[in-house]
Design an enzyme around this catalytic site. Sequence first.
Site, mmCIF file in Angstrom:
data_model
loop_
_atom_site.group_PDB
_atom_site.id
_atom_site.type_symbol
_atom_site.label_atom_id
_atom_site.label_comp_id
_atom_site.label_asym_id
_atom_site.label_seq_id
_atom_site.Cartn_x
_atom_site.Cartn_y
_atom_site.Cartn_z
ATOM 1 N N SER A 46 6.799 6.197 8.729
ATOM 2 C CA SER A 46 7.530 5.296 9.631
ATOM 3 C C SER A 46 8.686 6.022 10.316
ATOM 4 C CB SER A 46 8.038 4.066 8.885
ATOM 5 O OG SER A 46 8.720 4.424 7.701
ATOM 6 N N HIS B 108 9.775 -3.462 -3.240
ATOM 7 C CA HIS B 108 9.160 -4.738 -2.872
ATOM 8 C C HIS B 108 9.248 -5.778 -3.985
ATOM 9 C CE1 HIS B 108 8.089 -2.558 0.565
ATOM 10 N NE2 HIS B 108 6.906 -3.070 0.828
HETATM 11 N N1 SAH Z 1 8.102 3.435 5.191
HETATM 12 C C1 SAH Z 1 7.209 4.242 4.355
HETATM 13 C C2 SAH Z 1 6.766 3.557 3.077
HETATM 14 C C3 SAH Z 1 7.900 3.209 2.124
HETATM 15 S S1 SAH Z 1 7.302 2.951 0.474
HETATM 16 C C4 SAH Z 1 6.005 4.687 5.193
HETATM 17 O O1 SAH Z 1 6.013 4.544 6.414
HETATM 18 O O2 SAH Z 1 5.051 5.219 4.613
HETATM 19 C C5 SAH Z 1 8.744 2.355 -0.316
HETATM 20 C C6 SAH Z 1 9.779 3.430 -0.629
HETATM 21 O O3 SAH Z 1 10.963 2.747 -1.043
HETATM 22 C C7 SAH Z 1 9.421 4.403 -1.749
HETATM 23 O O4 SAH Z 1 9.394 5.726 -1.258
HETATM 24 C C8 SAH Z 1 10.549 4.206 -2.777
HETATM 25 O O5 SAH Z 1 11.011 5.414 -3.383
HETATM 26 C C9 SAH Z 1 11.641 3.580 -1.970
HETATM 27 N N2 SAH Z 1 12.568 2.768 -2.753
HETATM 28 C C10 SAH Z 1 12.249 1.769 -3.613
HETATM 29 N N3 SAH Z 1 13.361 1.249 -4.168
HETATM 30 C C11 SAH Z 1 14.408 1.946 -3.647
HETATM 31 C C12 SAH Z 1 15.829 1.907 -3.857
HETATM 32 N N4 SAH Z 1 16.378 1.028 -4.677
HETATM 33 N N5 SAH Z 1 16.602 2.777 -3.177
HETATM 34 C C13 SAH Z 1 16.046 3.682 -2.343
HETATM 35 N N6 SAH Z 1 14.712 3.760 -2.097
HETATM 36 C C14 SAH Z 1 13.898 2.919 -2.754
HETATM 37 MG MG MG Z 2 5.506 -1.101 3.708
#
Ligand code: SAH
Ligand code: MG
Length: 221
Positions: free
Chosen positions: A50, A142
Amino acid sequence: MDPSQLARAEAARGFMPGDEGIALYEAGLEAVGAVPGRPLLEIGSYCGKSAVYLGTAARERDTVLFSLDHHRGSEENQPGWEHHDPTLMDPELGVMDTLPFFRRTVHEAGLEGWVVALVGDSPTVARYWTTPLALLFIDGGHGEQPAHRDYEMWTPFVAPSGILAVHDVFPDPADGGRPPHEIYLRAIESGNFEEVREVGSLRILRRLAHGSEHVPDARFG
Ligand code: SAH
Ligand code: MG
């Protein structure tokens, strides 16, 4: 979006369908048009997919994307879970480390000047953040608590007329987890945001223009 840049985004590892990525890119362009000079920020960098869409918009509009992640993966990315990729493990430490992959993606997309990695836990960074945002993209943890905490701590930074984008919003529980859908509803029900676009599980909202650009709560007086 430039076809070669689009090809790089599509080739990057991650969780962002092409049509939703292009919608993010377009939202980024629009957001900076509405809120000039302010940055974009995404929660959930993972391997930078993203970030290519949003970072390209930042580059074209002379701003930056802050891309925030602790790079240790969400619950569902851990060994034994549905979205685990064993090649993203640090073999010595036995924990996930997506940062090297993120850096590679950003480098290959020619975006090192426009994408700034914030490596840390989202609420910890939010606690010290003060800059109003042209666009906020929520795609981090999530689970119930992480998603609602991201909503509560980060959405106050979206400037008037700025954009709030939320990923993995599934109206039908059969399609996915509830929390992103819940925070999307919270944004609408707050009366501060109007929906402008829906593409797949991506929702693009705009902060209503009334009120002044504001930084949250009593921490800053
Ligand atoms: N936007 C990405 C997908 C994100 S997946 C794409 O385009 O592929 C969700 C991400 O959120 C993961 O890498 C995870 O490490 C991060 N994440 C989850 N909880 C978090 C937190 N509390 N602080 C920072 N990052 C977090
Ligand atoms: Mg997503």
